[in-house]
Design a protein around this motif. Structure first.
Motif, mmCIF file in Angstrom:
data_model
loop_
_atom_site.group_PDB
_atom_site.id
_atom_site.type_symbol
_atom_site.label_atom_id
_atom_site.label_comp_id
_atom_site.label_asym_id
_atom_site.label_seq_id
_atom_site.Cartn_x
_atom_site.Cartn_y
_atom_site.Cartn_z
ATOM 1 N N LEU A 217 -8.447 -7.144 3.239
ATOM 2 C CA LEU A 217 -9.849 -7.517 3.412
ATOM 3 C C LEU A 217 -10.071 -8.521 4.529
ATOM 4 C CD1 LEU A 217 -10.941 -7.698 -0.325
ATOM 5 C CD2 LEU A 217 -11.212 -5.822 1.301
ATOM 6 N N ASP A 218 -9.017 -8.933 5.258
ATOM 7 C CA ASP A 218 -9.149 -9.829 6.397
ATOM 8 C C ASP A 218 -9.974 -11.065 6.032
ATOM 9 O OD1 ASP A 218 -9.334 -10.989 8.882
ATOM 10 O OD2 ASP A 218 -10.531 -9.399 9.806
ATOM 11 N N PRO A 219 -9.464 -11.937 5.127
ATOM 12 C CA PRO A 219 -10.271 -13.067 4.635
ATOM 13 C C PRO A 219 -10.712 -14.035 5.720
ATOM 14 C CG PRO A 219 -7.972 -13.265 3.941
ATOM 15 C CD PRO A 219 -8.134 -11.886 4.498
ATOM 16 N N VAL A 220 -9.866 -14.287 6.726
ATOM 17 C CA VAL A 220 -10.281 -15.190 7.807
ATOM 18 C C VAL A 220 -11.448 -14.583 8.577
ATOM 19 C CG1 VAL A 220 -9.558 -16.318 9.950
ATOM 20 C CG2 VAL A 220 -7.983 -16.207 8.003
ATOM 21 N N GLY A 221 -11.375 -13.293 8.847
ATOM 22 C CA GLY A 221 -12.474 -12.613 9.522
ATOM 23 C C GLY A 221 -13.760 -12.667 8.715
ATOM 24 N N VAL A 222 -13.643 -12.514 7.378
ATOM 25 C CA VAL A 222 -14.813 -12.584 6.508
ATOM 26 C C VAL A 222 -15.488 -13.946 6.632
ATOM 27 C CG1 VAL A 222 -15.570 -12.656 4.095
ATOM 28 C CG2 VAL A 222 -14.020 -10.850 4.863
ATOM 29 N N VAL A 223 -14.687 -15.024 6.596
ATOM 30 C CA VAL A 223 -15.247 -16.372 6.671
ATOM 31 C C VAL A 223 -15.902 -16.622 8.030
ATOM 32 C CG1 VAL A 223 -14.680 -18.824 6.679
ATOM 33 C CG2 VAL A 223 -13.675 -17.319 4.953
ATOM 34 N N LEU A 224 -15.208 -16.246 9.119
ATOM 35 C CA LEU A 224 -15.764 -16.482 10.453
ATOM 36 C C LEU A 224 -17.061 -15.703 10.664
ATOM 37 C CD1 LEU A 224 -12.509 -16.427 12.638
ATOM 38 C CD2 LEU A 224 -13.993 -18.401 12.197
ATOM 39 N N LEU A 225 -17.075 -14.442 10.248
ATOM 40 C CA LEU A 225 -18.286 -13.645 10.417
ATOM 41 C C LEU A 225 -19.408 -14.192 9.542
ATOM 42 C CD1 LEU A 225 -19.694 -11.213 11.677
ATOM 43 C CD2 LEU A 225 -18.845 -9.827 9.780
ATOM 44 N N GLY A 226 -19.085 -14.609 8.307
ATOM 45 C CA GLY A 226 -20.105 -15.150 7.418
ATOM 46 C C GLY A 226 -20.726 -16.419 7.971
ATOM 47 N N VAL A 227 -19.893 -17.337 8.448
ATOM 48 C CA VAL A 227 -20.411 -18.592 9.013
ATOM 49 C C VAL A 227 -21.254 -18.312 10.251
ATOM 50 C CG1 VAL A 227 -19.758 -20.767 10.119
ATOM 51 C CG2 VAL A 227 -18.549 -19.999 8.065
ATOM 52 N N GLY A 228 -20.752 -17.437 11.131
ATOM 53 C CA GLY A 228 -21.495 -17.104 12.341
ATOM 54 C C GLY A 228 -22.832 -16.460 12.035
ATOM 55 N N PHE A 261 -14.572 -15.237 16.030
ATOM 56 C CA PHE A 261 -14.369 -14.069 15.163
ATOM 57 C C PHE A 261 -13.822 -12.887 15.964
ATOM 58 C CE2 PHE A 261 -16.378 -10.025 13.845
ATOM 59 C CZ PHE A 261 -15.712 -9.825 12.642
ATOM 60 N N ALA A 262 -14.405 -12.631 17.147
ATOM 61 C CA ALA A 262 -13.946 -11.513 17.972
ATOM 62 C C ALA A 262 -12.496 -11.722 18.412
ATOM 63 C CB ALA A 262 -14.859 -11.356 19.189
ATOM 64 N N ARG A 266 -9.190 -9.297 17.336
ATOM 65 C CA ARG A 266 -8.235 -8.682 18.276
ATOM 66 C C ARG A 266 -6.803 -9.059 17.887
ATOM 67 N NH1 ARG A 266 -12.166 -10.531 22.046
ATOM 68 N NH2 ARG A 266 -13.429 -8.809 22.868
ATOM 69 N N HIS A 267 -6.597 -10.331 17.552
ATOM 70 C CA HIS A 267 -5.270 -10.796 17.155
ATOM 71 C C HIS A 267 -4.833 -10.128 15.841
ATOM 72 C CE1 HIS A 267 -1.956 -13.471 16.092
ATOM 73 N NE2 HIS A 267 -2.575 -13.710 14.934
ATOM 74 N N TYR A 268 -5.729 -10.130 14.871
ATOM 75 C CA TYR A 268 -5.399 -9.605 13.542
ATOM 76 C C TYR A 268 -5.154 -8.098 13.587
ATOM 77 C CZ TYR A 268 -5.773 -9.341 8.425
ATOM 78 O OH TYR A 268 -5.518 -9.161 7.086
ATOM 79 N N GLY A 269 -5.884 -7.416 14.481
ATOM 80 C CA GLY A 269 -5.784 -5.968 14.549
ATOM 81 C C GLY A 269 -4.463 -5.452 15.095
ATOM 82 N N ARG A 270 -3.605 -6.333 15.606
ATOM 83 C CA ARG A 270 -2.307 -5.872 16.106
ATOM 84 C C ARG A 270 -1.387 -5.412 14.980
ATOM 85 N NH1 ARG A 270 -1.774 -11.146 20.035
ATOM 86 N NH2 ARG A 270 -3.417 -10.537 21.514
ATOM 87 N N LEU A 278 -13.005 -3.697 16.747
ATOM 88 C CA LEU A 278 -13.838 -3.867 17.940
ATOM 89 C C LEU A 278 -13.749 -2.692 18.896
ATOM 90 C CD1 LEU A 278 -13.208 -7.663 18.654
ATOM 91 C CD2 LEU A 278 -15.089 -6.606 17.385
ATOM 92 N N ALA A 279 -12.745 -1.838 18.697
ATOM 93 C CA ALA A 279 -12.656 -0.634 19.531
ATOM 94 C C ALA A 279 -13.862 0.275 19.324
ATOM 95 C CB ALA A 279 -11.366 0.128 19.223
ATOM 96 N N LEU A 280 -14.554 0.128 18.181
ATOM 97 C CA LEU A 280 -15.758 0.928 17.954
ATOM 98 C C LEU A 280 -16.788 0.703 19.057
ATOM 99 C CD1 LEU A 280 -16.270 0.416 14.103
ATOM 100 C CD2 LEU A 280 -15.650 2.554 15.246
#
Length: 492
Positions: A217-228, A261-262, A266-270, A278-280
């Protein structure tokens, strides 16, 4: 694609989409209607809420904006949760919580109780809604997917426009003091009927293809996107409650967080499947479609905001009369969305551009009608241009959704749909703030000029729709293909 191949695929496709899948779609659309209705139905209930529980102006603002804020906050994470854990279970949790929160909102005894219930409602709606576009991607292919998205577009358009009418009718039936409670209670029978149907009719979890990355679920991504997202939305939804310019400093801070977040994605997606791939956005159909949706919803949602205020406060229409006056837009939008969904796979983005042009002309026609007749009969004078604008809107929302998601793989449909819907929520908040500022500049003083305020507000909304038209034309003239490819959709 040659015509022989298209024809040969069509017959199996029609056999594949059973009556059960269309019944499952009906469950999804009814739930979507209920959650999206609660965005607009509360507008006409605010005077009733004020008299019923003595709510303050700040409390009323949070009844409106708290729902939108919570809704937008969870769209992408809940879409991702459905992708990873299965959409049916997530959908049912959202539906159950939304129904319970509606009961709590209707029973509220003070503004704190009501605002808290609305926040929970918003979270539940944000959990439920992205599963719907995911289910459509999962259950339908080719032209049938376009028809399904057409019905979803009709649901979005009608729910937004019919909210003031239904809210006005309920307040008329149950009285101005307690009628607001039924704006929320009306969700209870719908939710209780839908829950067993969802369990029985909605498909289970999709088997994910091997992608070489781990899924979580990418928790760090969830938090960054939520805050942003919160930082970006807050200055818009609280524009009138937070005086001064300091609130706008949250926007560059939001952009900084979203940039982080972006970078994280990119880092997490490796090594993992990120929250948002983000490739979408490298696909023109998706990137421009999301941007178009943001701009269009900025103009689209604000129309009903200023019209409702103008008719009720300026022209002294009852809540029911105001709702009836806005109905032509809903009728046009609902009818055209169903048609647009059927023909978008043949016409593509030019259909969206046509619809946007009609919206711009219809809104300018509404401005002209108000300029010529600002008496008590203005609701009748604006009926025809609002109908024309509504038809155009129906050719925008569902076709754009079909085209934007046409090349998105099914296993990413929830998160991709969540991004699209988050753009719609951000656009709605920003549009209401921008159009509302123009509107209140003429009516927020000791000598309000309601007619002039509405005209300037609608011109601003038309300008936002015109910007969306520019985006659509860019896609028409630079895109590799104007119509989604059925074969690619089927394999997505």
């Amino acid at each position: 694609m040659d015509s022989t191949r298209t024809t040969s695929q069509k017959a199996p496709e029609e056999r594949q989409h059973s009556a059960g899948e269309w019944r499952a779609l009906a469950v999804c659309l009814t739930a979507s209607f209920m959650t999206l209705l609660d965005v607009s139905i509360v507008n006409v209930a605010l005077p009733s809420i004020r008299s019923g529980i003595g709510a303050s102006q700040s409390g009323l603002q949070w009844v409106l904006s708290g729902y939108a804020l919570a809704f937008g906050l969870v769209l992408v994470p809940s879409g991702r949760l459905g992708d990873v854990r299965g959409r049916r279970g997530v959908f049912m949790v959202g539906l159950l919580v939304f129904t319970a929160a509606s009961a709590l909102a209707g029973a509220a005894q003070n503004e704190t109780w009501l605002v808290a219930a609305r926040l929970v409602q918003g979270v539940a709606g944000g959990i439920l809604v992205p599963q719907v576009s995911g289910f459509i991607q999962q259950m339908f292919q080719g032209a049938a997917r376009g028809r399904a998205f057409g019905l979803l577009g009709a649901t979005i358009g009608v729910s937004t426009a019919v909210g003031p009418l239904l809210g006005g009718l309920l307040i008329q039936l149950f009285g101005s003091h307690e009628g607001w409670r039924w704006v929320f209670y009306v969700n209870l029978p719908i939710g209780l009927v839908l829950l067993p149907l969802a369990h029985r009719l909605l498909p289970g979890r999709v088997r994910r293809e091997g992608t070489g990355t781990r899924s979580d679920l990418d928790p760090v991504g969830v938090v960054l996107l939520g805050v942003g997202t919160v930082l970006l939305l807050l200055p818009f939804v609280q524009q009138r409650e937070w005086p001064g310019l300091g609130k706008w400093l949250l926007i560059p801070l939001a952009l900084l967080v979203l940039g982080g977040f972006a970078a994280w994605e990119r880092h997490y997606g490796r090594r993992h499947e990120p929250l948002v791939n983000l490739a979408l956005f490298h696909r023109q159909s998706y990137g421009l479609g999301v941007f178009l949706s943001l701009l269009y919803f900025a103009g689209f949602t604000s129309i009903f905001f200023v019209l409702t205020l103008y008719l009720q406060n300026g022209m002294h229409y009852s809540a029911l009369e105001a709702g009836v006056s806005i109905m032509p837009f809903a009728v046009g939008s609902g009818a055209a969305a169903a048609v647009g969904g059927r023909i978008v796979t043949r016409i593509g983005r030019p259909l969206v551009a046509l619809g946007l042009g009609m919206v711009v002309l219809g809104l300018l026609g509404t401005v002209l009608a108000v300029h010529q007749d600002s008496t008590g009969s203005v609701g009748l004078a604006t009926a025809l241009p609002l109908l024309f604008a509504g038809i155009g809107s129906g050719l925008v929302i569902s076709p754009n959704q079909t085209l934007t998601l046409s090349e998105v793989p099914v296993e990413r449909a929830g998160s991709a749909g969540g991004v699209l819907q988050t753009a719609q929520r951000i656009g709605s908040a920003a549009g209401i703030a921008a159009v509302g500022s123009v509107f209140f500049s003429r009516v927020g003083n000791s000598r309000p000029d309601w007619s002039s305020g509405l005209q300037l507000g609608l011109v601003t909304a038309a300008g936002l729709a015109a910007l969306a038209l520019v985006v659509a034309l860019v896609d028409v003239f630079t895109g590799p293909s104007n119509a989604p490819r059925a074969a690619e959709e089927s394999s997505a």
